[in-house]
Design an enzyme around this catalytic site. Structure first.
Site, PDB file in Angstrom:
ATOM      1  N   HIS A  60       0.908  -1.063   0.030  1.00 24.16           N
ATOM      2  CA  HIS A  60       0.009  -0.004   0.047  1.00 24.16           C
ATOM      3  C   HIS A  60       0.909   0.946  -0.185  1.00 24.16           C
ATOM      4  CE1 HIS A  60      -3.530   2.232   1.185  1.00 24.16           C
ATOM      5  NE2 HIS A  60      -2.890   3.018   1.635  1.00 24.16           N
ATOM      6  N   GLU A  61       1.910   1.133   0.983  1.00 30.84           N
ATOM      7  CA  GLU A  61       2.697   2.485   1.010  1.00 30.84           C
ATOM      8  C   GLU A  61       3.651   2.627  -0.161  1.00 30.84           C
ATOM      9  OE1 GLU A  61       1.845   4.796   2.942  1.00 30.84           O
ATOM     10  OE2 GLU A  61       0.520   3.435   4.232  1.00 30.84           O
ATOM     11  N   HIS A  66       1.890   4.419  -3.051  1.00 33.11           N
ATOM     12  CA  HIS A  66       1.951   5.903  -2.911  1.00 33.11           C
ATOM     13  C   HIS A  66       3.257   6.257  -3.446  1.00 33.11           C
ATOM     14  CE1 HIS A  66      -1.789   6.523  -0.733  1.00 33.11           C
ATOM     15  NE2 HIS A  66      -1.664   5.636   0.123  1.00 33.11           N
ATOM     16  N   ASP A  90      -5.805   8.363   3.849  1.00 33.24           N
ATOM     17  CA  ASP A  90      -6.175   8.580   2.563  1.00 33.24           C
ATOM     18  C   ASP A  90      -7.523   9.490   2.205  1.00 33.24           C
ATOM     19  OD1 ASP A  90      -3.588   7.761   2.000  1.00 33.24           O
ATOM     20  OD2 ASP A  90      -4.553   5.360   1.427  1.00 33.24           O
TER      21      ASP A  90
END
Length: 288
Positions: A43-44, A47, A137
Site C-alpha cells: 500500500h505505502e 503511494h 487517504d
C-alpha cells in the site's frame, strides 16, 4: 521497475515494530502479522511509486507498530491531479492484491484460511484508510475536494474540522463495539495526535503553500480567478484568499469602481522579499 526498487532506500522500520514482531512470534501470531505487514508495505509503496513518477520529494516510507505511512515533502504544493493520483495509488494496490490472492487460491497455491484472512485484512485496511480523517487517504481526498472549491486556508481548516468530527464518531463507535481493543485505541491516539500537530502547523503549511506560489513553476495554474479588494484591505487577508489551481489578478476597487490591478506575484514579492507583512493593498499600489 528499477525506479520502484530504488524506493527501498526510503524504508524505515520503527523500533517498536520489532517489539511487536517479537510478541507476535512468542504468541503464535506471526503469520497474521506478516500478512498485515506485506499488505501495508505494498500500500505505502504504491503511494511512493506514484510520487516518484511525478518526481515528488519522498522523505521516508515508515512501517509503524500499527500501520505505515509514506511521508512526502509536497503537501499542498503540487497539482491537484498529481496529488489525486498519488493518494489513490495506495488503495488501488488492494485490487490486484485480492485478485492475485484469488488466482493463487484457485490453483491451490494458497489455502482457504490464508486466502480468507488475506482478503479480510485487505478490505479492513482499504476501508480504514478511506475514512475522512487526516492524515488517512480519505482525509487527503477530502482536502483535495475542499481545495478545488475554497481558498487554501479555508480548505485546510475544514479538512481538520471534518477529521476531528469523524474521529470522534469513530471513537464513540468502538467505545461501544470494542472498548477493550488496545490496537484501536493506539491508532485513535495516533490520529488524534496527527490532527493536533496538523492544527498547530496550519500557518506554517499555508506559508509553505505561498512560498511555492512565489518560487514554484506554477504547473497547476489553470483557472483565472480575480480577487476584488479595497485599498484598505490588509495584504495577508488578501493572501488568505489564494486558492490552489487558480491564478489571481488582484482588482482594486474604490466606491464601486475599479481603481487598478496588481499581479499576485507582486503581492507575494511584497510579503516575502520586501517583508511588508503588515502592509495594506494601498501601500503596495504605491510601491509599484
Amino acid at each position: 521497475m528499477i525506479k520502484i526498487l530504488s524506493l527501498v532506500k526510503y524504508l524505515y522500520i520503527h523500533p517498536l515494530l520489532w517489539v511487536v514482531i517479537g510478541l507476535a512470534i512468542a504468541t503464535g501470531h506471526f503469520r497474521e502479522l506478516l500478512l498485515l505487514l506485506c499488505i501495508i508495505i505494498v500500500h505505502e509503496f504504491g503511494h511512493a511509486a506514484a510520487a516518484a513518477h511525478y518526481n515528488w520529494r519522498i522523505k521516508r516510507i515508515a512501517l509503524l507498530p500499527f500501520g505505515g505511512v509514506a511521508e512526502m515533502d509536497e503537501h499542498g504544493n503540487r497539482p491537484l491531479r498529481e496529488e489525486l493520483m498519488v493518494i489513490l495509488a495506495g488503495p488501488l494496490q488492494h485490487v490486484w492484491l485480492i485478485g492475485g490472492a484469488a488466482l493463487l487460491h484457485s490453483v491451490s497455491w494458497m489455502s482457504a484460511d490464508v486466502f480468507q484472512l488475506f482478503v479480510h485484512y485487505n478490505l479492513m485496511i482499504l476501508v480504514f484508510n478511506l475514512l475522512p480523517i487526516w492524515p488517512l487517504d480519505g482525509g487527503k481526498l477530502i482536502f483535495l475536494f475542499y481545495s478545488s472549491k475554497l481558498p487554501f486556508p479555508a480548505a485546510h481548516k475544514k479538512t481538520i474540522y471534518l477529521s476531528i468530527s469523524s474521529l470522534a464518531v469513530f471513537m464513540i463507535f468502538f467505545l461501544f463495539t470494542g472498548p477493550f481493543n488496545l490496537n484501536i485505541w493506539i491508532v485513535a491516539a495516533f490520529l488524534a495526535f496527527s490532527l493536533y500537530y496538523e492544527w498547530k502547523q496550519t500557518r506554517y503549511t499555508f506559508m509553505r503553500f505561498l512560498l511555492q506560489r512565489y518560487y514554484g513553476k506554477h504547473t497547476d495554474i489553470r483557472i483565472l480567478k480575480p480577487i476584488v479588494v479595497d485599498e484598505q484591505d490588509k495584504l495577508i487577508d488578501v493572501l488568505d484568499q489564494f486558492q490552489r489551481g487558480c491564478k489571481h489578478p488582484i482588482v482594486i476597487e474604490q466606491d464601486g469602481f475599479e481603481k487598478g490591478t496588481l499581479d499576485e506575484n507582486e503581492l507575494l514579492h511584497a510579503y516575502f522579499s520586501e517583508k511588508l507583512v503588515t502592509a495594506k493593498i494601498g501601500d503596495i499600489v504605491y510601491l509599484y
